[in-house]
Design a protein around this motif. Structure first.
Motif, PDB file in Angstrom:
ATOM      1  N   GLU A 125       0.833  -1.212   0.000  1.00 27.47           N
ATOM      2  CA  GLU A 125       0.000   0.000   0.000  1.00 27.47           C
ATOM      3  C   GLU A 125       0.868   1.263   0.000  1.00 27.47           C
ATOM      4  OE1 GLU A 125      -4.035  -1.926   1.959  1.00 27.47           O
ATOM      5  OE2 GLU A 125      -2.893  -0.538   3.189  1.00 27.47           O
ATOM      6  N   LEU A 126       1.955   1.213   0.736  1.00 28.40           N
ATOM      7  CA  LEU A 126       2.871   2.372   0.722  1.00 28.40           C
ATOM      8  C   LEU A 126       3.430   2.589  -0.686  1.00 28.40           C
ATOM      9  CD1 LEU A 126       4.975   1.954   4.019  1.00 28.40           C
ATOM     10  CD2 LEU A 126       3.206   3.672   3.565  1.00 28.40           C
ATOM     11  N   SER A 127       3.631   1.476  -1.407  1.00 30.71           N
ATOM     12  CA  SER A 127       4.233   1.599  -2.743  1.00 30.71           C
ATOM     13  C   SER A 127       3.271   2.247  -3.745  1.00 30.71           C
ATOM     14  CB  SER A 127       4.730   0.243  -3.247  1.00 30.71           C
ATOM     15  OG  SER A 127       3.628  -0.560  -3.557  1.00 30.71           O
ATOM     16  N   GLN A 128       1.992   2.372  -3.363  1.00 29.17           N
ATOM     17  CA  GLN A 128       1.059   3.103  -4.237  1.00 29.17           C
ATOM     18  C   GLN A 128       1.310   4.616  -4.145  1.00 29.17           C
ATOM     19  OE1 GLN A 128      -2.953   1.872  -3.158  1.00 29.17           O
ATOM     20  NE2 GLN A 128      -2.315  -0.272  -3.157  1.00 29.17           N
ATOM     21  N   VAL A 129       1.983   5.018  -3.081  1.00 25.41           N
ATOM     22  CA  VAL A 129       2.216   6.452  -2.846  1.00 25.41           C
ATOM     23  C   VAL A 129       3.698   6.807  -3.008  1.00 25.41           C
ATOM     24  CG1 VAL A 129       1.914   8.322  -1.154  1.00 25.41           C
ATOM     25  CG2 VAL A 129       0.307   6.398  -1.178  1.00 25.41           C
ATOM     26  N   LEU A 130       4.565   5.850  -2.602  1.00 26.16           N
ATOM     27  CA  LEU A 130       6.006   6.141  -2.557  1.00 26.16           C
ATOM     28  C   LEU A 130       6.781   5.119  -3.379  1.00 26.16           C
ATOM     29  CD1 LEU A 130       6.198   6.220   1.354  1.00 26.16           C
ATOM     30  CD2 LEU A 130       6.114   8.259  -0.096  1.00 26.16           C
ATOM     31  N   ASP A 131       7.995   5.478  -3.748  1.00 29.02           N
ATOM     32  CA  ASP A 131       8.914   4.488  -4.314  1.00 29.02           C
ATOM     33  C   ASP A 131       9.583   3.824  -3.103  1.00 29.02           C
ATOM     34  OD1 ASP A 131      10.901   3.055  -5.443  1.00 29.02           O
ATOM     35  OD2 ASP A 131      11.765   4.700  -6.620  1.00 29.02           O
ATOM     36  N   VAL A 132       8.917   2.808  -2.533  1.00 29.65           N
ATOM     37  CA  VAL A 132       9.321   2.305  -1.224  1.00 29.65           C
ATOM     38  C   VAL A 132      10.776   1.829  -1.169  1.00 29.65           C
ATOM     39  CG1 VAL A 132       7.204   1.705   0.015  1.00 29.65           C
ATOM     40  CG2 VAL A 132       8.064   0.170  -1.742  1.00 29.65           C
ATOM     41  N   GLU A 133      11.200   1.112  -2.219  1.00 28.50           N
ATOM     42  CA  GLU A 133      12.563   0.546  -2.160  1.00 28.50           C
ATOM     43  C   GLU A 133      13.626   1.649  -2.113  1.00 28.50           C
ATOM     44  OE1 GLU A 133      13.071  -2.566  -1.546  1.00 28.50           O
ATOM     45  OE2 GLU A 133      11.122  -3.418  -2.078  1.00 28.50           O
ATOM     46  N   GLN A 134      13.302   2.787  -2.712  1.00 28.02           N
ATOM     47  CA  GLN A 134      14.270   3.893  -2.738  1.00 28.02           C
ATOM     48  C   GLN A 134      14.143   4.834  -1.550  1.00 28.02           C
ATOM     49  OE1 GLN A 134      16.734   4.098  -4.967  1.00 28.02           O
ATOM     50  NE2 GLN A 134      15.907   2.182  -5.798  1.00 28.02           N
ATOM     51  N   THR A 135      12.946   4.906  -0.978  1.00 26.52           N
ATOM     52  CA  THR A 135      12.745   5.965   0.029  1.00 26.52           C
ATOM     53  C   THR A 135      12.467   5.474   1.446  1.00 26.52           C
ATOM     54  OG1 THR A 135      10.386   6.118  -0.498  1.00 26.52           O
ATOM     55  CG2 THR A 135      11.832   7.631  -1.689  1.00 26.52           C
ATOM     56  N   VAL A 136      12.153   4.183   1.615  1.00 27.83           N
ATOM     57  CA  VAL A 136      11.753   3.719   2.965  1.00 27.83           C
ATOM     58  C   VAL A 136      12.669   2.595   3.452  1.00 27.83           C
ATOM     59  CG1 VAL A 136       9.857   2.852   4.397  1.00 27.83           C
ATOM     60  CG2 VAL A 136       9.330   4.182   2.333  1.00 27.83           C
ATOM     61  N   PRO A 210      -7.530   0.079   5.682  1.00 26.03           N
ATOM     62  CA  PRO A 210      -6.869   0.227   4.382  1.00 26.03           C
ATOM     63  C   PRO A 210      -5.943   1.451   4.418  1.00 26.03           C
ATOM     64  CG  PRO A 210      -9.273   0.102   4.134  1.00 26.03           C
ATOM     65  CD  PRO A 210      -8.990   0.165   5.610  1.00 26.03           C
ATOM     66  N   MET A 211      -4.812   1.361   3.786  1.00 28.74           N
ATOM     67  CA  MET A 211      -3.790   2.422   3.769  1.00 28.74           C
ATOM     68  C   MET A 211      -3.425   2.881   5.183  1.00 28.74           C
ATOM     69  SD  MET A 211      -2.860   2.798   0.697  1.00 28.74           S
ATOM     70  CE  MET A 211      -2.029   4.316   0.337  1.00 28.74           C
ATOM     71  N   GLY A 212      -3.539   1.961   6.139  1.00 26.28           N
ATOM     72  CA  GLY A 212      -3.179   2.278   7.513  1.00 26.28           C
ATOM     73  C   GLY A 212      -4.021   3.390   8.112  1.00 26.28           C
ATOM     74  N   GLY A 213      -5.142   3.709   7.450  1.00 25.62           N
ATOM     75  CA  GLY A 213      -6.000   4.799   7.948  1.00 25.62           C
ATOM     76  C   GLY A 213      -5.409   6.170   7.656  1.00 25.62           C
ATOM     77  N   LEU A 214      -4.440   6.237   6.726  1.00 28.09           N
ATOM     78  CA  LEU A 214      -3.745   7.504   6.455  1.00 28.09           C
ATOM     79  C   LEU A 214      -4.071   8.014   5.056  1.00 28.09           C
ATOM     80  CD1 LEU A 214      -0.246   6.465   7.875  1.00 28.09           C
ATOM     81  CD2 LEU A 214      -1.908   7.990   8.985  1.00 28.09           C
ATOM     82  N   SER A 215      -3.963   9.321   4.890  1.00 26.80           N
ATOM     83  CA  SER A 215      -4.155   9.892   3.550  1.00 26.80           C
ATOM     84  C   SER A 215      -2.816   9.850   2.803  1.00 26.80           C
ATOM     85  CB  SER A 215      -4.628  11.343   3.658  1.00 26.80           C
ATOM     86  OG  SER A 215      -3.586  12.125   4.219  1.00 26.80           O
ATOM     87  N   GLU A 216      -2.884  10.007   1.484  1.00 28.35           N
ATOM     88  CA  GLU A 216      -1.645  10.028   0.684  1.00 28.35           C
ATOM     89  C   GLU A 216      -0.741  11.158   1.146  1.00 28.35           C
ATOM     90  OE1 GLU A 216      -1.991   9.817  -3.508  1.00 28.35           O
ATOM     91  OE2 GLU A 216      -3.313   8.052  -3.438  1.00 28.35           O
ATOM     92  N   GLU A 217      -1.357  12.273   1.481  1.00 26.04           N
ATOM     93  CA  GLU A 217      -0.566  13.427   1.921  1.00 26.04           C
ATOM     94  C   GLU A 217       0.169  13.131   3.228  1.00 26.04           C
ATOM     95  OE1 GLU A 217      -2.805  16.952   2.782  1.00 26.04           O
ATOM     96  OE2 GLU A 217      -0.950  18.087   3.124  1.00 26.04           O
ATOM     97  N   GLN A 218      -0.539  12.482   4.163  1.00 34.19           N
ATOM     98  CA  GLN A 218       0.105  12.130   5.444  1.00 34.19           C
ATOM     99  C   GLN A 218       1.293  11.189   5.222  1.00 34.19           C
ATOM    100  OE1 GLN A 218      -3.643  10.776   7.307  1.00 34.19           O
ATOM    101  NE2 GLN A 218      -3.095  12.030   9.087  1.00 34.19           N
ATOM    102  N   ILE A 219       1.090  10.229   4.321  1.00 34.69           N
ATOM    103  CA  ILE A 219       2.168   9.258   4.059  1.00 34.69           C
ATOM    104  C   ILE A 219       3.359   9.963   3.405  1.00 34.69           C
ATOM    105  CG2 ILE A 219       2.777   7.214   2.659  1.00 34.69           C
ATOM    106  CD1 ILE A 219      -0.143   6.240   3.161  1.00 34.69           C
ATOM    107  N   SER A 220       3.072  10.827   2.434  1.00 35.13           N
ATOM    108  CA  SER A 220       4.163  11.510   1.720  1.00 35.13           C
ATOM    109  C   SER A 220       4.962  12.408   2.653  1.00 35.13           C
ATOM    110  CB  SER A 220       3.620  12.379   0.586  1.00 35.13           C
ATOM    111  OG  SER A 220       2.880  11.592  -0.278  1.00 35.13           O
TER     112      SER A 220
END
Ligand code: 13P
Ligand code: SF4
Length: 371
Positions: A125-136, A210-220
């Protein structure tokens, strides 16, 4: 003997040991240890009850004990702690060594709050918002199952303990801009905050939503994504316990384990792992009074140890809160595994599957190389 008959015989044997009193167990544990000699090492976590603790060759916090397990030459490593600790012992020891957990029901309720399926879903789910392998960077507290450590190993992540969490987060931020921290939100938050990361830059991932209860903005925006896990023992300590105690004894020094809540840690003079708590109080000025937010067995033992220096060590909560899973390891189970070893039987072996162990070891070694 069929497998079922053998298992029944073993179960019956445990029942017979359960009938023994602690004093009988004590003498028989000493005798079994003498017979096994250096073939067997007993490791004990600081939360173990006295009747077990006194039989440990080495005692320590999670980090110290994981190093002991990696360095030990003994054939059998009997781990008086909880399940994830025995898993770490198996992963870090040589293939010809055997890790044993005296009671298989000694788990960690916090570790159980994160499982692989939920962490993988979070990663997707994080990978829908972020490039997880590069940023997390995924960071797992050592209080987690081996498959989660393997997950971190596969994704260039790392393990931490309560005594090295800050150095591990520094290592992580030197590589990527964000951290996914599981399973203990409190250790993650308390450590992040002490490093200067504002609370607003940390969000809680609710794995039931879903999405940890977070918005895309919060995750970013977030720098640390905290898994919604906690230790129920350490959540018993409340800031008002500190306030009430300080009203009665204003000169009290407060020390907390970082699994305690943010509010408790904010009011504490010192924060650190079980080993740190012991060291700090032992090395303190005589005639000082301490209020401690960690497990009861440790606090009671420490109080007895430093009493002669005029120090008083108090448990923070007015209600008794022991770690019930640490408490499961009793002298009866310890005796049972040791006498079986004397007879040439290994019971309660903890074995992490090979591939999982290989990846988990990557994440553990990342940690051991940092500190
Ligand atoms: P330590 O690493 O401080 O020993 O903590 C382990 C633990 O489970 C605390 O609840
Ligand atoms: Fe797990 Fe909490 Fe027990 Fe530590 S005190 S082993 S975190 S349940």
């Amino acid at each position: 003997m069929t497998q079922t008959t053998a298992m029944t015989a073993q179960a019956l044997a445990i029942q017979q040991f359960a009938l023994l009193d602690d004093i009988d167990c004590d003498a028989r544990i000493v005798a079994a240890r003498q017979k096994l000699g250096t073939r067997c090492v007993v490791l004990g976590h600081h939360y173990q009850r006295d009747e077990v603790f006194r039989h440990a060759d080495f005692i320590g916090d999670s980090l110290k004990l994981s190093r002991m397990a990696a360095q030990s030459d003994a054939e059998y490593i009997v781990f008086c702690g909880v399940h994830f600790m025995a898993e770490v012992s198996d992963i870090l020891s040589r293939p010809d060594q055997t890790a044993i957990l005296p009671d298989l029901a000694a788990g960690c309720s916090m570790a159980d709050m994160a499982d692989l399926a939920n962490v993988e879903r979070c990663w997707r789910e994080l990978s829908q918002v972020l490039d997880v392998e590069q940023t997390v960077t995924p960071v797992t507290y050592i209080n987690s199952a081996a498959d989660l450590k393997a997950f971190c190993g596969q994704h260039n992540g790392i393990v931490c303990t309560s005594s090295n969490a800050q150095k591990v987060l520094e290592w992580s931020f030197a590589r990527r801009e964000k951290v996914l921290f599981f399973p203990d939100q409190h250790l993650g938050r308390n450590t992040g905050y002490r490093m200067g990361i504002p609370l607003d830059d940390m969000v809680v991932w609710d794995f039931s939503k879903p999405m940890g209860g977070l918005s895309e903005e919060q995750i970013s925006k977030a720098r640390i994504i905290l898994w919604k896990g906690f230790c129920s023992v350490h959540q018993m300590f409340r800031p008002e316990h500190i306030d009430d105690f300080l009203k009665r004894y204003p000169k009290t020094i407060v020390i907390a384990h970082p699994e305690a809540s943010f509010e408790v840690c904010q009011k504490a003079n010192y924060i650190g792992s079980t080993e740190y708590i012991l060291k700090t109080v032992r090395e303190a000025e005589p005639n000082t009074r301490w209020l401690v937010a960690t497990e009861l067995n440790l606090v009671n033992r420490l109080n007895r140890e430093v009493k002669h220096q005029g120090k008083e060590v108090h448990f923070m909560s007015p209600t008794i809160c022991m770690c019930s899973t640490m408490f499961r390891t009793d002298p009866q189970h310890l005796l049972w595994v040791l006498e079986n070893l004397v007879e040439g039987h290994v019971v309660n072996r903890i074995r992490v599957p090979e591939t999982e162990a290989r990846y988990a070891k990557l994440a553990l070694n990342n940690m051991l190389n940092v500190v």
